[in-house]
Motif scaffolding. Structure first.
Motif, PDB file in Angstrom:
ATOM      1  N   ALA A 204       0.846  -1.202   0.000  1.00 18.90           N
ATOM      2  CA  ALA A 204       0.000   0.000   0.000  1.00 18.90           C
ATOM      3  C   ALA A 204       0.880   1.250   0.000  1.00 18.90           C
ATOM      4  N   HIS A 205       0.555   2.203  -0.852  1.00 15.20           N
ATOM      5  CA  HIS A 205       1.337   3.436  -0.945  1.00 15.20           C
ATOM      6  C   HIS A 205       0.510   4.514  -1.633  1.00 15.20           C
ATOM      7  N   THR A 206       0.987   5.754  -1.520  1.00 17.26           N
ATOM      8  CA  THR A 206       0.494   6.808  -2.406  1.00 17.26           C
ATOM      9  C   THR A 206       1.660   7.146  -3.326  1.00 17.26           C
ATOM     10  N   ASP A 207       1.373   7.745  -4.484  1.00 24.93           N
ATOM     11  CA  ASP A 207       2.462   8.116  -5.392  1.00 24.93           C
ATOM     12  C   ASP A 207       3.050   9.455  -4.943  1.00 24.93           C
ATOM     13  N   PHE A 208       4.346   9.670  -5.205  1.00 21.88           N
ATOM     14  CA  PHE A 208       5.025  10.880  -4.700  1.00 21.88           C
ATOM     15  C   PHE A 208       4.645  12.143  -5.445  1.00 21.88           C
ATOM     16  N   VAL A 261      -4.613   6.009  -1.523  1.00 24.77           N
ATOM     17  CA  VAL A 261      -3.768   4.854  -1.213  1.00 24.77           C
ATOM     18  C   VAL A 261      -4.138   3.714  -2.166  1.00 24.77           C
ATOM     19  N   HIS A 262      -3.111   3.079  -2.714  1.00 23.23           N
ATOM     20  CA  HIS A 262      -3.360   1.937  -3.601  1.00 23.23           C
ATOM     21  C   HIS A 262      -2.278   0.888  -3.412  1.00 23.23           C
ATOM     22  N   ARG A 263      -2.497  -0.282  -3.958  1.00 29.16           N
ATOM     23  CA  ARG A 263      -1.518  -1.369  -3.862  1.00 29.16           C
ATOM     24  C   ARG A 263      -1.753  -2.310  -5.037  1.00 29.16           C
TER      25      ARG A 263
END
Ligand code: AKG
Ligand code: FE2
Length: 340
Positions: A204-208, A261-263
């Motif tokens: 899981a992350h957000t893009d920078f 948030v996506h993964r």
């Protein structure tokens, strides 16, 4: 695997997020309802599809190039390892990043290709790339990156108006003066086939950056649904790009636009037996741009930032370059301890 007709269908019985479809040609023509649709999608889900972008043949050619690059022997790929924030352009092996609290590792490898290197080719700005990429640079990589730059600038221009910013404000933050460095890049990813339930391919992350454009054929991308907090798949649609807002645009807009948030999970259903390939183009602000709400330039943003005051999230006190370095540091530190 890059031909949409060869692959098993995306299952129709799994939780899937419905996203708006933006027609790139209508956006270019300045159609107000299309601009409104884009703004609404960016402000609510933070994700949408783009159709009529005219890049499909280049995307197919880029998938073939990505295959040649990531099929190189591991020892060749390890020579391309990302080194530090400046060297985040380069290769990330699979199994280098924990994706859950038990320390389970990711199953996705990727190579980041710097936009600066692509556009300046054959002049090297950051680093060199392997032969299959160099050979495709002029006919495939450069025109694809140029197409993505143009598309993302068109979307930024439309969002500039909706955010009541003076014309050209967002474009200026993404204009890299001659010789200046940017973190914008093209990423080619491969996820190994995996039928193990609950396995996470990319955590899981957000893009920078500001805007990302994702090209994929197989399912697996999931977003954390802002309305009910559950994970939902994004179904790949033939000929459509999946676009999303990144952290920088959330900061600039005072939180009006959403960096969701996506993964990535291994592909669902019958698709799980296949390798999953994807290509992502990331537009990021110039390195020295400060990440904060553009409150002086827009009373709409000033109001939103004020309403969200207390939220340090909107003014992290970093420039775009520092933010990128901070977010990549977690996995760059692990590059040298690859599991066997
Ligand atoms: O592979 C995908 O569909 C998305 C990858 C992604 O989110 C990323 O590389 O930041
Ligand atoms: Fe992402």
């Amino acid at each position: 695997m890059h031909n949409c007709t060869d692959i098993p269908p995306f299952p129709d019985d799994i939780p899937t997020e419905q996203l708006s479809i933006i027609d790139y040609q209508l956006l270019l023509a300045g159609e107000p309802s299309e601009i409104e649709k884009l703004y609404h999608a960016a402000a609510t889900q933070g994700f949408w599809y783009v159709k009529n972008h005219g890049m499909e043949l280049l995307v197919n050619a880029m998938f073939r190039t990505a295959e040649k690059v990531l099929n190189l022997p591991l020892k060749d790929k390890l020579e391309l390892l990302q080194r530090d924030h400046r060297g985040a352009h380069g290769y990330k092996a699979k199994g280098t990043v924990p994706v859950d609290q038990h320390g389970t590792r990711d199953i996705t490898e990727f190579i980041n290709i710097s936009q600066d290197d692509v556009l300046a080719y054959p002049t090297q700005v950051h680093r060199t790339y392997p032969a299959p990429l160099r050979e495709a640079m002029e006919d495939v990589v450069q025109p694809l990156v140029r197409g993505c730059v143009a598309m993302n600038l068109a979307m930024l221009a439309a969002l500039t108006g909706k955010l009541q910013l003076p014309n050209g404000t967002l474009a200026r933050l993404h204009a890299y003066a001659a010789g200046a460095e940017s973190c914008s890049e093209l990423r080619c990813l491969r996820t190994s086939p995996c039928q193990e339930s609950g396995r996470i391919a990319l955590g899981a992350h957000t893009d920078f950056g500001s805007l990302s454009a994702v090209f994929n054929r197989l399912g697996g991308l999931q977003i954390l649904c802002p309305t009910d907090g559950t994970w939902k798949y994004v179904k790949p649609l033939p000929g459509h790009i999946i676009c999303n807002v990144g952290d920088a645009l959330e900061f600039f807009s005072g939180g009006l636009l959403r960096s969701s948030v996506h993964r990535v999970l291994p592909p669902p259903g019958l698709q799980a037996q296949h390798e999953r390939w994807s290509i992502v183009y990331f537009t990021r602000p110039a390195d020295d741009v400060e990440l904060r709400p553009l409150a002086e330039e827009s009373s709409l943003i000033a109001g939103a930032a004020k309403a969200a005051s207390g939220s340090e999230k909107l003014s992290p006190g970093f420039t775009a370059g520092e933010w990128y370095a901070k977010k990549t540091a977690k996995y760059l530190a692990r590059e040298h301890s690859l599991p066997t």
